[in-house]
Write an enzyme that holds these catalytic residues in place. Structure first.
Site, PDB file in Angstrom:
ATOM      1  N   HIS A 141      32.350 -12.491 -18.249  1.00  0.00           N
ATOM      2  CA  HIS A 141      32.189 -11.554 -18.554  1.00  0.00           C
ATOM      3  C   HIS A 141      31.791 -11.670 -20.007  1.00  0.00           C
ATOM      4  O   HIS A 141      31.396 -12.623 -20.527  1.00  0.00           O
ATOM      5  CB  HIS A 141      32.737 -10.798 -18.026  1.00  0.00           C
ATOM      6  N   ALA A 142      31.119 -10.241 -19.724  1.00  0.00           N
ATOM      7  CA  ALA A 142      30.501 -10.670 -21.866  1.00  0.00           C
ATOM      8  C   ALA A 142      30.850 -10.975 -23.193  1.00  0.00           C
ATOM      9  O   ALA A 142      30.118 -11.619 -23.200  1.00  0.00           O
ATOM     10  CB  ALA A 142      29.957  -9.285 -22.368  1.00  0.00           C
TER      11      ALA A 142
END
Length: 87
Positions: free
Chosen positions: A15-16
């Protein structure tokens, strides 16, 4: 050229936060670095490409490093994957 299979150990996948860490790491090296997931090669310097790949926790990816500093890049990437990106 170096190729190595790595497992995404953090349960939330790429994810980010881990993607940002990977992109920053890749930016420090001159080598071409790619992540291969589901037969798709994504440049490790591409945040949008990595986020769009949807790599889930527990998935196996292949990292390919090619260039003058490929060994140093692979070693650092391997450490990130081994520690679950600190999560």
């Amino acid at each position: 050229m170096l190729k190595e299979q790595m497992v995404v150990k953090n349960s939330t996948g790429l994810h980010a936060r881990p993607v940002t860490t990977l992109v920053k790491l890749a930016g420090r090296y001159k080598s071409s670095i790619e992540l291969v997931y589901n037969d798709k090669a994504i440049k490790l310097k591409s945040m949008m490409g990595l986020l769009g790949a949807g790599v889930k926790g527990g998935s196996t990816v292949e990292i390919i490093c090619d260039g003058e500093d490929e060994q140093a890049a692979m070693d650092e990437i391997r450490e990130l994957f081994a520690t679950g990106f600190g999560e």
